[in-house]
Design a protein around this motif. Structure first.
Motif, PDB file in Angstrom:
ATOM      1  N   ALA A  27       0.867  -1.242   0.062  1.00  0.00           N
ATOM      2  CA  ALA A  27       0.142   0.114   0.014  1.00  0.00           C
ATOM      3  C   ALA A  27       0.866   1.222   0.097  1.00  0.00           C
ATOM      4  N   SER A  28       2.065   1.120   0.606  1.00  0.00           N
ATOM      5  CA  SER A  28       2.788   2.281   0.701  1.00  0.00           C
ATOM      6  C   SER A  28       3.338   2.800  -0.723  1.00  0.00           C
ATOM      7  N   ILE A  29       3.229   2.013  -1.717  1.00  0.00           N
ATOM      8  CA  ILE A  29       3.798   2.177  -2.881  1.00  0.00           C
ATOM      9  C   ILE A  29       2.583   3.460  -3.325  1.00  0.00           C
ATOM     10  N   PHE A  30       1.522   3.021  -3.242  1.00  0.00           N
ATOM     11  CA  PHE A  30       0.339   4.089  -3.727  1.00  0.00           C
ATOM     12  C   PHE A  30       0.238   5.385  -2.976  1.00  0.00           C
ATOM     13  N   ILE A  31       0.478   5.258  -1.641  1.00  0.00           N
ATOM     14  CA  ILE A  31       0.283   6.145  -0.836  1.00  0.00           C
ATOM     15  C   ILE A  31       1.430   7.300  -1.120  1.00  0.00           C
ATOM     16  N   ILE A  32       2.608   6.881  -1.253  1.00  0.00           N
ATOM     17  CA  ILE A  32       3.633   7.706  -1.575  1.00  0.00           C
ATOM     18  C   ILE A  32       3.701   8.219  -2.944  1.00  0.00           C
ATOM     19  N   LEU A  33       3.182   7.377  -3.882  1.00  0.00           N
ATOM     20  CA  LEU A  33       2.817   7.785  -5.257  1.00  0.00           C
ATOM     21  C   LEU A  33       1.989   9.108  -5.109  1.00  0.00           C
ATOM     22  N   VAL A  34       0.878   8.997  -4.499  1.00  0.00           N
ATOM     23  CA  VAL A  34      -0.220  10.051  -4.475  1.00  0.00           C
ATOM     24  C   VAL A  34       0.536  11.418  -3.627  1.00  0.00           C
ATOM     25  N   GLY A  35       1.258  10.936  -2.660  1.00  0.00           N
ATOM     26  CA  GLY A  35       1.945  12.307  -1.876  1.00  0.00           C
ATOM     27  C   GLY A  35       2.934  13.087  -2.740  1.00  0.00           C
ATOM     28  N   SER A  36       4.006  12.231  -2.984  1.00  0.00           N
ATOM     29  CA  SER A  36       4.974  12.919  -3.861  1.00  0.00           C
ATOM     30  C   SER A  36       4.404  13.386  -5.165  1.00  0.00           C
ATOM     31  N   SER A  37       3.529  12.667  -5.856  1.00  0.00           N
ATOM     32  CA  SER A  37       2.958  13.422  -7.189  1.00  0.00           C
ATOM     33  C   SER A  37       2.250  14.606  -7.076  1.00  0.00           C
ATOM     34  N   ALA A  38       1.404  14.604  -5.786  1.00  0.00           N
ATOM     35  CA  ALA A  38       0.577  15.835  -5.750  1.00  0.00           C
ATOM     36  C   ALA A  38       1.539  16.942  -5.105  1.00  0.00           C
ATOM     37  N   GLY A  39       2.609  16.792  -4.468  1.00  0.00           N
ATOM     38  CA  GLY A  39       3.674  17.996  -3.927  1.00  0.00           C
ATOM     39  C   GLY A  39       4.294  18.287  -5.295  1.00  0.00           C
ATOM     40  N   ALA A  40       4.541  17.490  -6.161  1.00  0.00           N
ATOM     41  CA  ALA A  40       5.401  17.988  -7.532  1.00  0.00           C
ATOM     42  C   ALA A  40       4.555  18.614  -8.548  1.00  0.00           C
ATOM     43  N   LEU A  41       2.945  18.041  -8.678  1.00  0.00           N
ATOM     44  CA  LEU A  41       2.247  18.582  -9.645  1.00  0.00           C
ATOM     45  C   LEU A  41       1.574  19.725  -9.329  1.00  0.00           C
ATOM     46  N   PHE A  42       1.191  20.032  -7.927  1.00  0.00           N
ATOM     47  CA  PHE A  42       0.383  20.999  -7.837  1.00  0.00           C
ATOM     48  C   PHE A  42       0.734  22.405  -8.074  1.00  0.00           C
ATOM     49  N   PRO A  43       2.250  22.773  -7.822  1.00  0.00           N
ATOM     50  CA  PRO A  43       2.708  24.075  -8.165  1.00  0.00           C
ATOM     51  C   PRO A  43       2.482  24.379  -9.665  1.00  0.00           C
ATOM     52  N   VAL A  44       3.047  23.157 -10.418  1.00  0.00           N
ATOM     53  CA  VAL A  44       2.885  23.074 -11.982  1.00  0.00           C
ATOM     54  C   VAL A  44       1.543  23.459 -12.455  1.00  0.00           C
ATOM     55  N   LEU A  45       0.582  22.542 -11.917  1.00  0.00           N
ATOM     56  CA  LEU A  45      -0.799  22.790 -12.677  1.00  0.00           C
ATOM     57  C   LEU A  45      -1.396  23.981 -12.140  1.00  0.00           C
ATOM     58  N   ALA A  46      -1.279  24.518 -10.856  1.00  0.00           N
ATOM     59  CA  ALA A  46      -1.812  25.458 -10.165  1.00  0.00           C
ATOM     60  C   ALA A  46      -1.424  27.011 -10.958  1.00  0.00           C
ATOM     61  N   ARG A  47      -0.062  27.050 -11.322  1.00  0.00           N
ATOM     62  CA  ARG A  47       0.261  28.043 -11.887  1.00  0.00           C
ATOM     63  C   ARG A  47      -0.179  28.230 -13.322  1.00  0.00           C
ATOM     64  N   ARG A  48      -0.792  27.322 -14.093  1.00  0.00           N
ATOM     65  CA  ARG A  48      -1.069  26.970 -15.454  1.00  0.00           C
ATOM     66  C   ARG A  48      -2.741  27.381 -15.375  1.00  0.00           C
ATOM     67  N   SER A  49      -3.253  27.114 -14.429  1.00  0.00           N
ATOM     68  CA  SER A  49      -4.660  26.917 -14.139  1.00  0.00           C
ATOM     69  C   SER A  49      -5.220  28.444 -14.365  1.00  0.00           C
ATOM     70  N   SER A  50      -6.294  28.465 -15.089  1.00  0.00           N
ATOM     71  CA  SER A  50      -7.006  29.775 -15.205  1.00  0.00           C
ATOM     72  C   SER A  50      -8.198  30.084 -14.296  1.00  0.00           C
ATOM     73  N   TRP A  51      -8.413  28.864 -13.656  1.00  0.00           N
ATOM     74  CA  TRP A  51      -9.602  28.956 -12.635  1.00  0.00           C
ATOM     75  C   TRP A  51      -9.271  28.863 -10.989  1.00  0.00           C
ATOM     76  N   LEU A  52      -8.173  28.418 -10.981  1.00  0.00           N
ATOM     77  CA  LEU A  52      -7.394  28.367  -9.909  1.00  0.00           C
ATOM     78  C   LEU A  52      -6.692  29.391  -9.443  1.00  0.00           C
ATOM     79  N   HIS A  53      -7.170  30.312  -8.889  1.00  0.00           N
ATOM     80  CA  HIS A  53      -6.530  31.472  -8.416  1.00  0.00           C
ATOM     81  C   HIS A  53      -5.680  31.420  -7.402  1.00  0.00           C
ATOM     82  N   VAL A  54      -4.411  30.753  -7.284  1.00  0.00           N
ATOM     83  CA  VAL A  54      -3.389  30.967  -6.275  1.00  0.00           C
ATOM     84  C   VAL A  54      -2.552  32.120  -6.033  1.00  0.00           C
TER      85      VAL A  54
END
Length: 345
Positions: A27-54
């Motif tokens: 289970a740790s494979i998927f839990i860490i996959l979600v955590g590490s991917s979320a941490g890395a992807l959120f800044p990238v996607l948030a900066r490109r988003s037109s509706w998520l005004h960070v």
């Protein structure tokens, strides 16, 4: 029983990996996959988003917090384990005759330095041939120039007369196109070097987590560890200024980071009956790779991030004291949190 206990026998051969809590380890494979991917992807996607005004302040916090995370990772989570691995009792006595971990770290730092030095000399000479001037520190733009993932070439045309013919205009356009392309390549190389150092570390800790007897503690710490480190990588990826044809690079970088530790865990679980992280071979391999990775992240953290975001950044040097204090405190917080996690992992 004698009051003097015998020392625990050291297993320097194959095998020896813990095999309990197998379901949770999977289970740790998927839990860490979600955590590490979320941490890395959120800044990238948030900066490109037109509706998520960070707010910009949040991005600034993530950027400087991530810089502190990367610096702490290099010393606490890479160099210290490398010293321990190459000082293992399983290694031949010759390994103790010289500080090989520090030497390999030093070698890595100077290799990255020489590669950058040659690349800058070549790039600057090429820009001059195109009639452009490159300010390596980006003093006129207020942000560091071609260093690392936030590279910006500060190029200025030489003081020549205005082009009078179509061929002159075409040449100027071609020169500008080449400059943009060089800038994109420099940024991609910079982030690739950073990701390479982090990826080696992430795979190794994944291997260790898969077979470590103290799984629960290490697992809990690594969830935060990989998420914060992902935030550091993602904040660098989010601020890459690339042409549209390279817009996929930041997303690909975040996805690759998210996969590294889960891949390490999966490999470790598959080889749990034969892989012993304390064996002679594993100690040498992990010690050497951690040493080289530490050098990469030390150079990147101190030169690419600290020096060029603070000392060589005109906006930071001439900006308000409040902004400077906010940036420094954000960086120190990231460094402090990651250093604290080194107490357990």
């Amino acid at each position: 029983m004698s009051s003097t206990e015998l020392p625990e026998e050291i297993n320097c051969g194959s095998g020896g990996g813990a095999d309990d809590l197998f379901g949770l380890r999977v289970a740790s494979i998927f839990i860490i996959l979600v955590g590490s991917s979320a941490g890395a992807l959120f800044p990238v996607l948030a900066r490109r988003s037109s509706w998520l005004h960070v707010p910009k302040g949040v991005f600034d916090f993530a950027k400087y917090f991530g810089s502190g995370v990367i610096i702490a990772t290099s010393f606490i989570h890479l160099l210290a384990p490398a010293l321990e691995a190459l000082g293992s009792e399983c290694l031949a006595p010759a390994w103790g005759d010289y500080p090989y971990a520090l030497a390999l770290c030093l070698l890595s730092i100077f290799i990255i330095f020489l590669v950058e030095l040659i690349a800058f000399r070549w790039g600057t000479a090429r820009l001059l041939r195109l009639g452009l001037h490159h300010d390596a520190h980006g003093h006129n733009l207020g942000s560091h120039a071609a260093h690392g993932p936030e590279a910006n070439y500060n190029v200025q045309p030489q003081t020549d007369p205005k082009p009078e013919h179509d061929s002159d205009i075409e040449s100027a356009g071609h020169a500008a196109h080449n400059t943009i392309l060089d800038n994109a390549v420099a940024q991609i190389i910079g982030i690739a070097i950073l990701e390479f150092g982090v990826a080696l570390h992430s795979v190794l800790i994944g291997l260790t987590l898969a077979v470590d007897p103290d799984f629960k503690v290490l697992f809990a710490v690594l969830v935060f560890h990989q998420t914060f480190e992902g935030l550091g990588i993602g904040s660098r990826l989010a601020y890459m200024n690339l042409p549209s044809r390279y817009s996929w690079v930041p997303i690909a970088g975040a996805v690759i980071y998210g996969l590294t530790t889960p891949i390490g865990i999966a490999v470790g679980l598959g080889a749990r009956t034969t892989y012993n992280p304390g064996s002679t071979t594993a100690s040498i391999v992990s010690g050497v790779l951690d040493s080289l990775s530490a050098g990469i992240l030390i150079y990147t953290g101190l030169v690419e991030l600290l020096a060029h975001e603070f000392l060589f950044n005109k906006e930071m040097m001439e900006g308000s004291n409040e902004r400077l204090a906010y940036a420094v405190c954000s960086m120190l917080l990231g460094c402090g949190v990651m250093a604290l996690l080194g107490r357990w992992a």
